[in-house]
Design a protein around this motif. Structure first.
Motif, short mmCIF file in Angstrom:
data_model
loop_
_atom_site.label_atom_id
_atom_site.label_comp_id
_atom_site.label_asym_id
_atom_site.label_seq_id
_atom_site.Cartn_x
_atom_site.Cartn_y
_atom_site.Cartn_z
N MET A 129 0.89 -1.53 0.00
CA MET A 129 0.12 0.28 0.15
C MET A 129 0.79 1.20 0.29
O MET A 129 1.83 1.56 0.88
CB MET A 129 -1.15 -0.34 1.15
N SER A 130 0.55 2.49 -1.24
CA SER A 130 0.92 3.15 -1.31
C SER A 130 0.51 4.55 -0.78
O SER A 130 -0.58 4.90 -0.59
CB SER A 130 2.05 3.68 -2.34
N PRO A 131 1.16 5.25 0.38
CA PRO A 131 0.31 7.20 1.04
C PRO A 131 0.01 7.98 0.01
O PRO A 131 -1.38 8.17 0.16
CB PRO A 131 1.53 7.35 1.99
N ARG A 132 1.03 7.63 -1.04
CA ARG A 132 0.92 9.16 -2.26
C ARG A 132 -0.49 7.86 -3.45
O ARG A 132 -1.06 8.96 -3.47
CB ARG A 132 1.78 8.28 -3.52
N MET A 133 -0.99 6.52 -3.25
CA MET A 133 -1.76 5.98 -4.38
C MET A 133 -2.81 6.71 -3.20
O MET A 133 -4.26 6.91 -3.51
CB MET A 133 -1.34 5.13 -4.53
N SER A 134 -3.23 6.48 -1.88
CA SER A 134 -4.54 6.14 -1.19
C SER A 134 -4.27 8.15 -1.07
O SER A 134 -5.55 7.99 -1.55
CB SER A 134 -3.79 5.89 0.37
N LEU A 135 -3.92 9.17 -1.39
CA LEU A 135 -3.78 10.17 -1.29
C LEU A 135 -4.29 10.63 -2.95
O LEU A 135 -5.48 11.31 -2.58
CB LEU A 135 -2.97 11.23 -0.58
N ALA A 136 -4.08 10.21 -3.78
CA ALA A 136 -4.54 10.29 -4.81
C ALA A 136 -5.90 10.07 -5.28
O ALA A 136 -6.97 10.75 -5.35
CB ALA A 136 -3.72 9.71 -5.48
N THR A 137 -6.31 8.80 -4.26
CA THR A 137 -7.59 8.11 -4.12
C THR A 137 -8.85 9.08 -3.91
O THR A 137 -9.92 9.32 -3.75
CB THR A 137 -7.89 6.90 -3.78
N ALA A 138 -8.29 9.45 -2.05
CA ALA A 138 -9.24 10.85 -1.83
C ALA A 138 -9.58 11.63 -2.45
O ALA A 138 -10.57 12.09 -2.22
CB ALA A 138 -8.23 10.77 0.02
N ALA A 139 -8.11 12.76 -3.48
CA ALA A 139 -8.45 13.57 -3.92
C ALA A 139 -9.28 13.61 -4.70
O ALA A 139 -10.06 14.39 -4.96
CB ALA A 139 -6.71 14.10 -4.41
#
Length: 243
Positions: free
Chosen positions: A1-11
């Motif tokens: 799991m990548s924090p960058r991908m999670s934040l991009a999904t959230a955005a």
């Protein structure tokens, strides 16, 4: 799991919500109107002061469960999740991204709801308002996490809505809102112990009658534990598409 991908999904999810006025109205305006009806119905009594804090925890959970479960089904049915997972985005990134996005929405919802209920409708609570907002936000995030987990068992948006009576209604009946838990039959009291809404309602009832916030921390920890478990279940059962 990548924090960058999670934040991009959230955005991405937040941009979708921002351009959907009906969803914003359902999340922010509807709970305020429902509590307004309660305040109007019991105007001149202390009912709002005793029942209001509990409803502040209940309405956000129900609304966020409904919005999240339907939104996740819509993502699967439209093929958005399938396209996302052709990229380096894992199930955990998607689920955590959704939880973060709707967590932000839940925070806005809780602040507006508490401000309107206290400032406009005149509800008073013994505990500090920041603690009331904290529990309301956690209840809304819990509804989001349960909605993500429940959406895995549904194949259509209608089925997602049908999950509400099975997942939410038993919790509403047994959480202590209708009858104090200690007055329930022993079996029902034991069942209510393993239902997450019980702890949200318990924390709100404590804040309604006591200035001592130390009494809510045990409930807060349990709610956070249920949120984590529901997110893990949602991440492990998430499907790319509905057959």
């Amino acid at each position: 799991m990548s924090p960058r991908m999670s934040l991009a999904t959230a955005a991405r999810v937040l941009r979708q919500v921002r351009h959907d006025p009906r969803t914003i109205a359902l999340i922010v305006v509807l709970p305020c109107l429902l509590l307004g009806l309660v305040a109007w119905m019991f105007d001149g009594t202390s009912v709002l002061d005793t029942l209001g804090p509990t409803l502040l925890g209940l309405f956000p959970l129900i609304v966020m469960f409904l919005v999240t479960s339907v939104t996740m089904l819509r993502e699967r049915l439209s093929g958005t999740l399938e396209r996302l997972m052709t990229m380096p985005v894992g199930r955990g990134d998607v689920v955590v991204g959704y939880a973060l996005a709707f967590g932000v929405v839940a925070a806005v919802q809780a602040v507006v709801l508490v401000a309107v209920t206290v400032g406009l409708y005149g509800m008073t609570v013994a505990g500090p308002l920041w603690a009331v907002i904290l529990v309301a936000v956690l209840d809304a995030v819990l509804g989001t996490a349960l909605g993500i987990a429940a959406s895995a068992a549904a194949r259509t948006e209608f089925q997602a809505v049908q999950m509400m009576p099975a997942v939410i209604f038993p919790q509403v009946i047994l959480c202590g809102l209708i009858m104090p838990r200690e007055q329930m039959p022993a079996v029902l009291e034991a069942i209510s112990t393993v239902l997450p809404l019980t702890y949200g309602v318990q924390a709100m009832q404590t804040l309604a009658s006591s200035t001592d916030v130390s009494g809510i921390w045990g409930d807060v920890v349990v709610i956070v534990g249920f949120i984590v478990v529901a997110i893990v279940v949602g991440a492990t059962t998430l499907r790319r598409r509905t057959a």
